[in-house]
Scaffold this active site. Structure first.
Site, short mmCIF file in Angstrom:
data_model
loop_
_atom_site.label_atom_id
_atom_site.label_comp_id
_atom_site.label_asym_id
_atom_site.label_seq_id
_atom_site.Cartn_x
_atom_site.Cartn_y
_atom_site.Cartn_z
CD GLU A 320 8.47 10.43 -9.82
OE1 GLU A 320 8.05 11.25 -10.63
OE2 GLU A 320 8.56 9.20 -10.06
N PRO A 321 8.57 9.83 -3.59
CG PRO A 321 9.12 10.79 -1.53
CD PRO A 321 9.33 10.94 -3.01
N GLY A 322 5.77 8.07 -2.35
CA GLY A 322 4.34 8.16 -2.06
C GLY A 322 4.09 7.46 -0.74
NE ARG A 323 4.93 1.21 -0.60
CZ ARG A 323 4.01 0.39 -1.10
NH1 ARG A 323 3.14 -0.19 -0.31
NH2 ARG A 323 3.98 0.13 -2.39
NE ARG A 360 -0.14 -2.12 -0.40
CZ ARG A 360 0.63 -2.76 0.46
NH1 ARG A 360 0.23 -2.94 1.70
NH2 ARG A 360 1.80 -3.22 0.09
CB CYS A 391 -19.94 -12.25 -1.26
SG CYS A 391 -21.28 -11.53 -0.33
CD GLU A 392 -12.81 -13.25 -3.34
OE1 GLU A 392 -13.47 -13.21 -4.38
OE2 GLU A 392 -11.88 -14.03 -3.14
C1 LIG Z 1 3.96 4.46 -7.95
C2 LIG Z 1 4.97 5.41 -8.35
C3 LIG Z 1 5.64 6.18 -7.40
C4 LIG Z 1 5.40 6.04 -5.92
O1 LIG Z 1 5.67 4.79 -5.42
P1 LIG Z 1 5.73 4.55 -3.84
O2 LIG Z 1 5.98 3.11 -3.71
O3 LIG Z 1 4.40 4.96 -3.30
O4 LIG Z 1 6.82 5.42 -3.31
C5 LIG Z 1 6.56 7.10 -7.83
N1 LIG Z 1 6.81 7.27 -9.16
C6 LIG Z 1 6.17 6.56 -10.10
C7 LIG Z 1 6.47 6.80 -11.52
C8 LIG Z 1 5.24 5.61 -9.74
O5 LIG Z 1 4.63 4.89 -10.68
#
Ligand SMILES: *Cc1c(COP(=O)(O)O)cnc(C)c1O
Length: 463
Positions: A320-323, A360, A391-392
């Site tokens: 499950e890659p997102g980043r 981040r 304002c931080e």
């Molecule tokens: C956040 C998350 C991801 C994705 O994480 P990345 O760091 O973006 O790759 C995949 N699976 C689950 C269950 C997550 O909580």
């Protein structure tokens, strides 16, 4: 950190964190391809371009701050992950990193699946035509309404995160006359980040069902008993911004241990294993992420070896890659506002956005790079801190970076690798309007998420 405590040493050594590059890069005009999206380059006139369109034209048309997303790069990365894992595995893009309907369509076209973790993300995915059976639904506190909608829509899997949820999902499925495919998310006691991981017996966090103490085994027992559920596998997710696969090795070992226990107790071999996401990207030139094919090879070998050791058929793997897909594909374009040199320390460069478009740095102490993109400069490097307009005092976008000393108000600077967890975590702090996301490809730019307006703000405030 007190400056007088470190009177000696090179000019920058006392203000930069340990292990950080302490010298400015040889040429501030060079763009490191590691941290910039694939089609980003500098034109002969010195102006940086993405997808063939220069940033001055982009700023003119779309304003600043704005996120510019390289569609060619996004598709290439999605495809690279898909190809690396092949037909015997599934790649789920983690929608929380950044989700929009255009992105959903690209993922669909490139053959990826999609993780969602709220009703809003599910609605976005379905409205853009992602087939429900290619969607996985996550979350540690899904509402009964969200569960009902997910089961009704026919999502491919719901990842069960607690003992209560097992009953809730089974109940929805029965009510709808369906059998819902589910995985159980277990916490394996491994927490990974960059090149390190910690392995303990327990994990002190809100996600998942602990393997320790037999809780996960109990969850399996209950899930197998309920008619409304089809238990297809075990899920684990061990961290974020991970460069090294050794944490996955320990996690896979423990998950396979559970699969073996399940076979011994129930006589079933679950067909799937999900290793989660968390793969790292380069935010600065110091980061060295591995290619998708190397990660795919390593993870496949790990699971195969562990299963052979346990005399189990190797299950179908999902990741499950997102980043790692969206992160490197976008940069944030800002206009420089006020500039304050603090003698002997650093120069504060204020931009027209800040923690509302990139939380981040404040939240995770994240490191970013930055470059002057509207022109080149031969001026000396100056140690800068790029800050926002909020304002931080923690409103920092880039903590330590070198920018040319002739930087002036009105210049455009860009922060690369902001595709993940920036727009998706954006806020309206100080009633600042959230920036648009503009996709650029082959000389054309189009808004995929428009800029918020004051009308949007006032529409929610009903007086
Ligand atoms: C956040 C998350 C991801 C994705 O994480 P990345 O760091 O973006 O790759 C995949 N699976 C689950 C269950 C997550 O909580």
């Amino acid at each position: 950190m007190s400056r007088s405590a470190h009177p000696a040493g090179p000019r920058h050594a006392d203000v930069l964190p340990e292990g950080h590059y302490s010298a400015p890069p040889a040429d501030l005009n060079t763009l490191d391809p590691k941290v910039w999206a694939q089609t980003v380059d500098r034109g002969d006139d010195g102006v940086v371009r993405v997808g063939g369109v220069d940033v001055k034209a982009l700023a003119e048309e779309f304003g600043t701050p704005a996120y510019f997303l390289d569609e060619t790069d996004f598709r290439a990365r999605a495809r690279a992950w898909r190809t690396a894992f092949g037909q015997d595995a599934d790649v789920f893009y983690a929608g929380k990193a950044f989700l929009s309907r255009a992105v959903v369509r690209w993922l669909h076209e490139e053959g990826l699946n999609l993780d969602v973790c709220s009703g809003g993300e599910l609605a976005t995915a379905l409205s853009a035509g992602m087939p429900a059976d290619r969607i996985a639904f996550h979350g540690n506190n899904k509402s009964t309404e969200e569960i009902h909608r997910a089961v009704e829509a026919g999502v491919g899997r719901i990842v069960l995160d607690s003992l209560q949820e097992i009953v809730r999902v089974a109940h929805s499925a029965q009510e709808l006359g369906k059998r819902q495919r589910v995985q159980i998310r277990v916490t394996v006691g491994v927490e990974a980040h960059t090149h390190e991981f910690i392995a303990t017996a327990h994990e002190d966090q809100k996600f998942g069902i602990p393997l320790a103490g037999g809780q996960a085994a109990e969850a399996v027992r209950r899930a197998l008993k309920l008619d409304g559920l089809e238990l297809i596998g075990i899920h684990s997710h061990i961290g974020s911004q991970i460069f090294d696969t050794s944490g996955f090795e320990v996690a896979a070992h423990r998950v396979v241990g559970l699969l073996k226990d399940i076979r011994d107790e129930h006589g079933v071999e679950l067909p799937e294993i999900d290793l989660g996401g968390g793969l790292g990207i380069a935010y600065t030139s110091a980061d060295d992420p591995r290619e998708p094919h190397e990660i795919a090879k390593a993870l496949t070998e790990i699971v195969t070896r562990e299963c052979e050791g346990a005399r189990l058929r190797t299950p179908r793997i999902s990741v499950e890659p997102g980043r790692a897909i969206v992160g490197p594909t976008a940069f944030t374009l800002y206009e420089v506002g006020t500039i304050k040199p603090l003698d002997g320390l650093r120069t504060y460069v204020s931009v027209d956005g800040g923690m509302s478009d990139n939380i981040r740095t404040a939240l995770y102490d994240a490191e970013y790079s930055v470059a002057l993109v509207s022109r080149t400069s031969d001026a000396e490097p100056m140690l800068a801190r790029v800050v926002g307009k909020h304002c931080e005092s923690g409103d920092i976008v880039v903590k330590d970076a070198f920018l040319p000393a002739d930087l002036a108000p009105g210049d455009l600077i860009a922060v690369p690798a902001t595709g993940a967890y920036c727009r998706s975590m954006a806020s309206n702090y100080n009633h600042v309007l959230r920036p648009p996301v503009v996709a650029v490809k082959d000389g054309e730019a189009r808004v995929i998420v428009r800029r918020e307006t004051e009308d949007d703000l006032l529409r929610l405030d009903v007086g």
